[in-house]
Design a protein around this motif. Sequence first.
Motif, PDB file in Angstrom:
ATOM      1  N   ILE A  22      -4.279   2.836   0.324  1.00 26.07           N
ATOM      2  CA  ILE A  22      -4.018   1.451  -0.003  1.00 26.07           C
ATOM      3  C   ILE A  22      -2.656   1.267  -0.319  1.00 26.07           C
ATOM      4  CG2 ILE A  22      -4.214   2.366  -2.558  1.00 26.07           C
ATOM      5  CD1 ILE A  22      -5.501  -1.140  -0.964  1.00 26.07           C
ATOM      6  N   GLY A  23      -1.748   2.194  -0.611  1.00 31.69           N
ATOM      7  CA  GLY A  23      -0.127   2.080  -1.022  1.00 31.69           C
ATOM      8  C   GLY A  23       0.495   1.561   0.504  1.00 31.69           C
ATOM      9  N   MET A  24       0.079   2.119   1.657  1.00 33.98           N
ATOM     10  CA  MET A  24       0.941   1.972   2.843  1.00 33.98           C
ATOM     11  C   MET A  24       0.352   0.444   3.227  1.00 33.98           C
ATOM     12  SD  MET A  24       2.475   2.581   5.346  1.00 33.98           S
ATOM     13  CE  MET A  24       3.134   4.396   4.910  1.00 33.98           C
ATOM     14  N   THR A  25      -1.069   0.251   3.105  1.00 31.99           N
ATOM     15  CA  THR A  25      -1.509  -0.991   3.512  1.00 31.99           C
ATOM     16  C   THR A  25      -0.743  -2.169   2.854  1.00 31.99           C
ATOM     17  OG1 THR A  25      -3.629  -0.312   4.112  1.00 31.99           O
ATOM     18  CG2 THR A  25      -3.419  -2.559   3.517  1.00 31.99           C
ATOM     19  N   ILE A  26      -0.631  -1.967   1.456  1.00 29.67           N
ATOM     20  CA  ILE A  26       0.206  -3.109   0.590  1.00 29.67           C
ATOM     21  C   ILE A  26       1.451  -3.133   1.017  1.00 29.67           C
ATOM     22  CG2 ILE A  26       0.829  -3.751  -1.803  1.00 29.67           C
ATOM     23  CD1 ILE A  26      -1.870  -2.654  -2.674  1.00 29.67           C
ATOM     24  N   ALA A  27       2.199  -1.721   1.218  1.00 25.81           N
ATOM     25  CA  ALA A  27       3.658  -2.002   1.757  1.00 25.81           C
ATOM     26  C   ALA A  27       3.707  -2.515   2.977  1.00 25.81           C
ATOM     27  CB  ALA A  27       4.032  -0.299   1.761  1.00 25.81           C
ATOM     28  N   VAL A  28       2.794  -2.334   3.859  1.00 30.81           N
ATOM     29  CA  VAL A  28       3.147  -2.931   5.237  1.00 30.81           C
ATOM     30  C   VAL A  28       2.834  -4.646   5.019  1.00 30.81           C
ATOM     31  CG1 VAL A  28       2.082  -3.139   7.568  1.00 30.81           C
ATOM     32  CG2 VAL A  28       2.482  -0.820   6.465  1.00 30.81           C
ATOM     33  N   PHE A  94       5.435   2.529  11.358  1.00 33.43           N
ATOM     34  CA  PHE A  94       5.738   1.616  10.246  1.00 33.43           C
ATOM     35  C   PHE A  94       6.710   0.422  10.547  1.00 33.43           C
ATOM     36  CE2 PHE A  94       7.896  -0.253   6.733  1.00 33.43           C
ATOM     37  CZ  PHE A  94       6.949  -0.485   5.779  1.00 33.43           C
ATOM     38  N   THR A  95       7.703   0.506  11.434  1.00 37.52           N
ATOM     39  CA  THR A  95       8.607  -0.444  12.062  1.00 37.52           C
ATOM     40  C   THR A  95       7.921  -1.195  12.627  1.00 37.52           C
ATOM     41  OG1 THR A  95      10.375   1.070  11.597  1.00 37.52           O
ATOM     42  CG2 THR A  95      10.606  -0.806  12.965  1.00 37.52           C
ATOM     43  N   CYS A  96       7.189  -0.630  13.859  1.00 34.76           N
ATOM     44  CA  CYS A  96       6.440  -1.346  15.050  1.00 34.76           C
ATOM     45  C   CYS A  96       5.470  -2.384  14.123  1.00 34.76           C
ATOM     46  CB  CYS A  96       5.524  -0.459  15.944  1.00 34.76           C
ATOM     47  SG  CYS A  96       6.824   0.328  17.072  1.00 34.76           S
ATOM     48  N   ALA A  97       4.747  -1.897  13.233  1.00 29.50           N
ATOM     49  CA  ALA A  97       3.647  -2.879  12.549  1.00 29.50           C
ATOM     50  C   ALA A  97       4.461  -3.999  11.842  1.00 29.50           C
ATOM     51  CB  ALA A  97       3.120  -2.115  11.504  1.00 29.50           C
ATOM     52  N   VAL A  98       5.654  -3.861  11.003  1.00 25.10           N
ATOM     53  CA  VAL A  98       6.356  -4.805  10.465  1.00 25.10           C
ATOM     54  C   VAL A  98       6.959  -5.690  11.525  1.00 25.10           C
ATOM     55  CG1 VAL A  98       8.206  -5.309   9.045  1.00 25.10           C
ATOM     56  CG2 VAL A  98       6.950  -3.350   8.288  1.00 25.10           C
ATOM     57  N   GLU A 165      -5.170  -8.771   8.687  1.00 21.48           N
ATOM     58  CA  GLU A 165      -4.852  -8.055   9.847  1.00 21.48           C
ATOM     59  C   GLU A 165      -4.054  -6.784   9.747  1.00 21.48           C
ATOM     60  OE1 GLU A 165      -5.255  -9.400  12.893  1.00 21.48           O
ATOM     61  OE2 GLU A 165      -6.416 -11.337  12.403  1.00 21.48           O
ATOM     62  N   VAL A 166      -3.443  -6.483   8.681  1.00 21.29           N
ATOM     63  CA  VAL A 166      -2.863  -5.294   8.651  1.00 21.29           C
ATOM     64  C   VAL A 166      -3.606  -4.037   9.028  1.00 21.29           C
ATOM     65  CG1 VAL A 166      -1.774  -3.545   6.977  1.00 21.29           C
ATOM     66  CG2 VAL A 166      -0.989  -6.059   7.069  1.00 21.29           C
ATOM     67  N   PRO A 167      -4.939  -3.795   8.671  1.00 18.28           N
ATOM     68  CA  PRO A 167      -5.702  -2.520   9.130  1.00 18.28           C
ATOM     69  C   PRO A 167      -5.513  -2.261  10.597  1.00 18.28           C
ATOM     70  CG  PRO A 167      -6.715  -3.705   7.346  1.00 18.28           C
ATOM     71  CD  PRO A 167      -5.612  -4.629   7.678  1.00 18.28           C
ATOM     72  N   ILE A 168      -5.383  -3.285  11.497  1.00 16.70           N
ATOM     73  CA  ILE A 168      -5.224  -3.110  12.859  1.00 16.70           C
ATOM     74  C   ILE A 168      -3.980  -2.304  12.982  1.00 16.70           C
ATOM     75  CG2 ILE A 168      -6.437  -5.249  13.376  1.00 16.70           C
ATOM     76  CD1 ILE A 168      -3.748  -6.182  14.418  1.00 16.70           C
ATOM     77  N   THR A 169      -3.134  -2.042  12.329  1.00 14.93           N
ATOM     78  CA  THR A 169      -1.931  -1.100  12.637  1.00 14.93           C
ATOM     79  C   THR A 169      -2.211   0.285  12.673  1.00 14.93           C
ATOM     80  OG1 THR A 169      -1.331  -1.229  10.340  1.00 14.93           O
ATOM     81  CG2 THR A 169      -0.507  -2.621  11.671  1.00 14.93           C
ATOM     82  N   SER A 170      -3.781   0.529  12.081  1.00 11.72           N
ATOM     83  CA  SER A 170      -3.978   1.921  12.351  1.00 11.72           C
ATOM     84  C   SER A 170      -4.078   2.456  13.584  1.00 11.72           C
ATOM     85  CB  SER A 170      -5.482   2.190  11.598  1.00 11.72           C
ATOM     86  OG  SER A 170      -6.451   1.305  12.304  1.00 11.72           O
ATOM     87  N   THR A 171      -4.210   1.566  14.607  1.00  2.47           N
ATOM     88  CA  THR A 171      -4.235   1.904  16.122  1.00  2.47           C
ATOM     89  C   THR A 171      -3.218   2.412  16.467  1.00  2.47           C
ATOM     90  OG1 THR A 171      -3.810  -0.126  16.664  1.00  2.47           O
ATOM     91  CG2 THR A 171      -6.135  -0.037  16.543  1.00  2.47           C
ATOM     92  N   ILE A 172      -1.790   2.272  15.812  1.00  5.05           N
ATOM     93  CA  ILE A 172      -0.569   2.975  16.345  1.00  5.05           C
ATOM     94  C   ILE A 172      -0.046   4.171  15.372  1.00  5.05           C
ATOM     95  CG2 ILE A 172       0.226   0.988  17.709  1.00  5.05           C
ATOM     96  CD1 ILE A 172       2.077   0.195  15.105  1.00  5.05           C
ATOM     97  N   VAL A 174      -0.309   3.928  11.818  1.00  2.24           N
ATOM     98  CA  VAL A 174      -0.110   3.623  10.479  1.00  2.24           C
ATOM     99  C   VAL A 174      -1.082   3.914   9.402  1.00  2.24           C
ATOM    100  CG1 VAL A 174       0.543   1.719   8.782  1.00  2.24           C
ATOM    101  CG2 VAL A 174       1.509   1.534  11.129  1.00  2.24           C
ATOM    102  N   GLN A 175      -0.731   4.795   8.521  1.00  2.00           N
ATOM    103  CA  GLN A 175      -1.866   5.474   7.745  1.00  2.00           C
ATOM    104  C   GLN A 175      -2.350   4.507   6.346  1.00  2.00           C
ATOM    105  OE1 GLN A 175      -0.499   9.425   6.707  1.00  2.00           O
ATOM    106  NE2 GLN A 175      -0.213   9.915   8.823  1.00  2.00           N
ATOM    107  N   GLY A 176      -2.656   3.504   6.911  1.00  2.00           N
ATOM    108  CA  GLY A 176      -3.222   2.572   5.630  1.00  2.00           C
ATOM    109  C   GLY A 176      -4.766   3.095   5.710  1.00  2.00           C
ATOM    110  N   ILE A 177      -5.659   2.072   4.984  1.00  2.00           N
ATOM    111  CA  ILE A 177      -6.910   2.317   4.618  1.00  2.00           C
ATOM    112  C   ILE A 177      -7.768   2.592   5.726  1.00  2.00           C
ATOM    113  CG2 ILE A 177      -6.725   1.315   2.220  1.00  2.00           C
ATOM    114  CD1 ILE A 177      -8.111  -1.192   3.357  1.00  2.00           C
ATOM    115  N   LEU A 178      -7.586   1.913   6.809  1.00  4.36           N
ATOM    116  CA  LEU A 178      -8.703   2.003   7.859  1.00  4.36           C
ATOM    117  C   LEU A 178      -8.287   3.239   8.864  1.00  4.36           C
ATOM    118  CD1 LEU A 178     -10.555   0.610   9.655  1.00  4.36           C
ATOM    119  CD2 LEU A 178      -9.014  -0.583  11.171  1.00  4.36           C
ATOM    120  N   TYR A 179      -6.928   3.726   8.762  1.00  4.77           N
ATOM    121  CA  TYR A 179      -6.557   4.856   9.415  1.00  4.77           C
ATOM    122  C   TYR A 179      -7.149   6.234   8.592  1.00  4.77           C
ATOM    123  CZ  TYR A 179      -3.788   8.603  11.203  1.00  4.77           C
ATOM    124  OH  TYR A 179      -3.144   9.841  11.607  1.00  4.77           O
TER     125      TYR A 179
END
Length: 239
Positions: A22-28, A94-98, A165-172, A174-179
Amino acid sequence: MNTNYWSWDRLTEAFPFVLEGIGMTIAVTFATFLFALIFGFVWLFLRRIPNRSLNWFVTWIMEFIRSTPPLVQLFFLYFAWPVIPYVGVTLSAFTCAVVGLGIHFSTYIGEIYRSGIESVEKGQWEAATALNFSIRDKWLKIILPQAIPPTIPMLGNYFIILFKEVPITSTIGVQGILYMANTFGARNWAYIEALTIVGLILLALSYPSALCIRKLEVKMNTRFNNNANKKTNKGVTSQ
């Protein structure tokens, strides 16, 4: 072991594991939204340059970005960017996601800024010119203070959309909630409980935010209507 059934024990086990992301998801989310807010001004000022060819080119780029799925853009930044000859730059997940989501949403935010600026009365522009304001003072002291407040509710809505939309960054990576949910599912051969937790977290955070945005929108509309009525009454009194 048969995992094709709902298990409350697995739900309890998955919850703290998924919550680690959750921390990574909120940060992104916040980093991306800040990037989009800033980059939105880039699109705004590029489109205000009095050059028809440049305006057409910038508009085409914005439409291309909006018409392309953000997932494809993320894949391009993360997988294709490092292999482009002579670039020699590797971006972290992380940079790619942002950058990827930030540029995508900045095209929408740029249009919001434009609508806010166009809502400023023509007399305000003329007054700033008549008072010999510099370009910097005209924008910072006259135009933007009047153009930005009406756009706040719309910006809030896009913030909520971005969060979902941020959870889709798990595909690259990013260790958010979906990852974390997918990782738990892969380890235990059970995805439904972990993915359910992701949905509940998104609902728990986005729904109250949406209610706040609606209240803010009503408050802003009431304030602007009152100001408009005051101006109208003042004009009638002066006549």
